[in-house]
Design an enzyme around this catalytic site. Sequence first.
Site, PDB file in Angstrom:
ATOM      1  CD  GLU A  13      52.848 203.629  25.034  1.00 44.12           C
ATOM      2  OE1 GLU A  13      51.697 204.114  25.199  1.00 44.12           O
ATOM      3  OE2 GLU A  13      53.894 204.252  25.231  1.00 44.12           O
ATOM      4  CB  CYS A  38      50.365 206.720  27.245  1.00 46.65           C
ATOM      5  SG  CYS A  38      50.450 207.523  25.629  1.00 46.65           S
TER       6      CYS A  38
END
Length: 455
Positions: A229, A263
């Site tokens: 990720e 993120c």
Amino acid sequence: MKNTISINPANGETIGTYPRITVTEAKETLVKVKKAFDSWKKTSFEERATLMKNLADILDADNEKLAQLATAEMGKTIGQARKEIEKCALVTRYYADHADSLLKDETVKTEASKSYVTFQPMGTVLAVMPWNFPFYQVIRFAAPALMAGNVGVLKHASNVQGCAFAIEEAFIKAGFPKGIFTNFNINAENVKDIIEDQTIVAVTLTGSEPAGRSVAAIAGQNLKKTVLELGGSDAYIILDDADLEAATDLATFGRLQNNGQTCIAAKRFVVLESIYDAFLALYTTKMKAAKMGEPTDETTYYGPLARVNLRDDLHKQVEKSISQGARLVLGGTIPEGKGAYYPATILAEVTPGMEAFDNELFGPVASVIKAKDENHAIALANNSVFGLGSGVITSNTERGEKIALQLEAGNSFVNKLVVSDPRMPFGGIKNSGFGRELSGYGIREFVNIKTIWIE
């Protein structure tokens, strides 16, 4: 080995030192971890769930202490730190309650007398985790991995080793046998040696794109499963029928939450030209009013970045974007005084080819982009090497859903900021990584999906 030093980004003061271990020490520990797995894999879901619920209770009981630690080590506002610990407890309880059903054998009708798919633990999973959500990122990997019968080894970011050791302590306090969850405070350059160790069966990483490429290359060379990720430059399309008050509230929190270091934060705002000026004016007012300050102050909206070098790198990105033609509307100046602070910043007239469009700006900097129409907005949103999160703001949810389905990202939300929820899969495409965390998809990433056939 040198100790790891933890520095408070709000004032530059040293708040803790933590001992490093050598590669030799780490490998000796991995032998013990392997023995722990040999026992742990034989435990029942019920036994694992009891310990996982104990962990959730400990997280709840120690919420304030752990939240204060996260705030001190990486500058997260205290209110958001408390919510992070709450979410950790939520995830642990979710997998304690659902792991059994998520990994239940699946019967498949064939010509065999009996045929089915079973899900078995793989072994020791290495997690390389970032500092921005120092507790949640770890629990998000550990809860499903351990409930599946695996064991976990953590290589956490150097600046949040206090949090890393606190997590390990919480697992021990909850009653998990020694070796089921272990924190390795090793140098980043030693990660390669750990991945290559035959004890490690898989690797999960949350972090930057360069870190992901490096870890994936090493793991791939050693034929080990990975889940990545990575970064994102999430685009939110603001349609011409949007409620501008609601849209700018969302945009303000979306860009400033966790001090802009998320993120899946809203980073690029693609606004239809008919409402562009009105959106920008109202958004500027709200971003300007957001209070930057000491993260332990309950009234602070956003605090410092995690490190001074990260703040300085972000400022260089802002300056580069301006030199490329972006218009500075707000902020963009490093404040005087101690700490890694950077003000809420808005760049307008951002276009493809600019730093603020093409790359991730990991801090309180918003890029506002003008779109001619709906199709142009979709094209601009998808014009990115990243594909983690995305969103649409509109008063017509049916219209929003149609657009969300066209956005190239692992997550697309309508009238809400992208969040990770244990009931739903989470992850990205393109340079934002691969694989999924959370939900049934996440817990099945690190299991042997095994076919059983009985003639």
